[in-house]
Scaffold this motif. Structure first.
Motif, mmCIF file in Angstrom:
data_model
loop_
_atom_site.group_PDB
_atom_site.id
_atom_site.type_symbol
_atom_site.label_atom_id
_atom_site.label_comp_id
_atom_site.label_asym_id
_atom_site.label_seq_id
_atom_site.Cartn_x
_atom_site.Cartn_y
_atom_site.Cartn_z
ATOM 1 N N SER A 20 0.824 -1.210 0.000
ATOM 2 C CA SER A 20 0.000 0.000 0.000
ATOM 3 C C SER A 20 0.858 1.259 0.000
ATOM 4 O O SER A 20 0.526 2.243 -0.665
ATOM 5 C CB SER A 20 -0.945 -0.001 1.201
ATOM 6 O OG SER A 20 -1.940 -0.991 1.019
ATOM 7 N N LYS A 21 1.970 1.240 0.724
ATOM 8 C CA LYS A 21 2.874 2.392 0.717
ATOM 9 C C LYS A 21 3.395 2.647 -0.697
ATOM 10 O O LYS A 21 3.392 3.791 -1.173
ATOM 11 C CB LYS A 21 4.038 2.175 1.690
ATOM 12 C CG LYS A 21 5.002 3.352 1.743
ATOM 13 C CD LYS A 21 6.050 3.180 2.814
ATOM 14 C CE LYS A 21 7.044 2.104 2.450
ATOM 15 N NZ LYS A 21 8.222 2.069 3.351
ATOM 16 N N TYR A 24 0.411 4.165 -2.868
ATOM 17 C CA TYR A 24 0.107 5.575 -2.612
ATOM 18 C C TYR A 24 1.279 6.494 -2.980
ATOM 19 O O TYR A 24 1.050 7.603 -3.469
ATOM 20 C CB TYR A 24 -0.324 5.786 -1.154
ATOM 21 C CG TYR A 24 -1.746 5.335 -0.920
ATOM 22 C CD1 TYR A 24 -2.826 6.158 -1.233
ATOM 23 C CD2 TYR A 24 -2.030 4.067 -0.432
ATOM 24 C CE1 TYR A 24 -4.134 5.747 -1.054
ATOM 25 C CE2 TYR A 24 -3.339 3.639 -0.244
ATOM 26 C CZ TYR A 24 -4.380 4.480 -0.561
ATOM 27 O OH TYR A 24 -5.683 4.067 -0.398
ATOM 28 N N CYS A 25 2.499 6.030 -2.787
ATOM 29 C CA CYS A 25 3.667 6.879 -3.079
ATOM 30 C C CYS A 25 4.102 6.775 -4.541
ATOM 31 O O CYS A 25 4.219 7.790 -5.224
ATOM 32 C CB CYS A 25 4.826 6.527 -2.151
ATOM 33 S SG CYS A 25 4.508 6.965 -0.423
ATOM 34 N N LEU A 28 0.341 6.924 -6.963
ATOM 35 C CA LEU A 28 -0.507 8.112 -6.807
ATOM 36 C C LEU A 28 0.281 9.390 -6.536
ATOM 37 O O LEU A 28 -0.275 10.476 -6.629
ATOM 38 C CB LEU A 28 -1.534 7.892 -5.692
ATOM 39 C CG LEU A 28 -2.558 6.778 -5.928
ATOM 40 C CD1 LEU A 28 -3.625 6.804 -4.840
ATOM 41 C CD2 LEU A 28 -3.197 6.871 -7.303
ATOM 42 N N PHE A 30 1.991 10.399 -3.637
ATOM 43 C CA PHE A 30 2.156 10.898 -2.276
ATOM 44 C C PHE A 30 3.625 10.764 -1.884
ATOM 45 O O PHE A 30 4.366 9.969 -2.456
ATOM 46 C CB PHE A 30 1.301 10.090 -1.294
ATOM 47 C CG PHE A 30 -0.166 10.419 -1.349
ATOM 48 C CD1 PHE A 30 -0.736 11.258 -0.408
ATOM 49 C CD2 PHE A 30 -0.979 9.897 -2.339
ATOM 50 C CE1 PHE A 30 -2.096 11.568 -0.453
ATOM 51 C CE2 PHE A 30 -2.323 10.201 -2.399
ATOM 52 C CZ PHE A 30 -2.885 11.040 -1.453
ATOM 53 N N LEU A 58 -1.102 5.950 7.088
ATOM 54 C CA LEU A 58 -1.181 4.584 6.585
ATOM 55 C C LEU A 58 -0.701 3.646 7.686
ATOM 56 O O LEU A 58 0.423 3.781 8.174
ATOM 57 C CB LEU A 58 -0.321 4.438 5.332
ATOM 58 C CG LEU A 58 -0.366 3.080 4.647
ATOM 59 C CD1 LEU A 58 -1.774 2.768 4.143
ATOM 60 C CD2 LEU A 58 0.630 3.042 3.501
ATOM 61 N N ASP A 118 -7.546 0.778 -4.214
ATOM 62 C CA ASP A 118 -6.184 0.613 -3.707
ATOM 63 C C ASP A 118 -5.915 -0.885 -3.559
ATOM 64 O O ASP A 118 -6.796 -1.705 -3.859
ATOM 65 C CB ASP A 118 -5.975 1.428 -2.427
ATOM 66 C CG ASP A 118 -6.429 0.764 -1.153
ATOM 67 O OD1 ASP A 118 -7.164 -0.260 -1.190
ATOM 68 O OD2 ASP A 118 -6.056 1.259 -0.082
#
Length: 129
Positions: A20-21, A24-25, A28, A30, A58, A118
């Protein structure tokens, strides 16, 4: 009187923290501001920022329960991100292996939007400004 100025952050529990990290990074966009392992909880916590502003906490927890259904489960329905060019955003996500629904038009605002998920199936939305 209660005076709320803005949303401070959104907390997300991931079944696989590293996956997931990376989503998102790396996909996406982040940035990871801070990351800490909380030994007492056997849990990672990462603070993610968007354009320099802290937005997402997160978390990882051992064996979190799955979301019962989507998107109509009780609780958070989805998280929406504003984009200037939805076609370019969908193209970027698709190139990274993320499946997006067909782009639709909001009948009330005439704005274009789409949904994707996600790594844990959390419903996410892109909404064209």
């Amino acid at each position: 009187m209660l005076t709320i100025s803005h949303i401070h952050h959104i907390a997300i529990i991931a079944s696989h923290y590293e996956t997931s990290k990376a989503f998102y990074c790396d996909i996406l966009g982040f940035t990871l501001q801070e990351e800490v392992y909380r030994e007492a909880r056997n849990s990672w916590k990462g603070d993610l920022a968007l354009n320099g502003q802290y937005v997402i906490e997160l978390f990882s927890f051992p064996s979190p329960p799955a979301r019962p259904t989507q998107p109509e489960a009780c609780g958070l329905r989805h998280l929406a991100f504003c984009v200037e060019d939805i076609d370019a955003a969908v193209q970027h996500l698709t190139a990274k292996g993320v499946n997006c629904e067909a782009i639709r038009v909001d009948p009330l605002t005439d704005k274009r939007f789409t949904f994707f998920s996600d790594p844990d199936g959390l419903p996410l939305e892109l909404y064209q400004a």
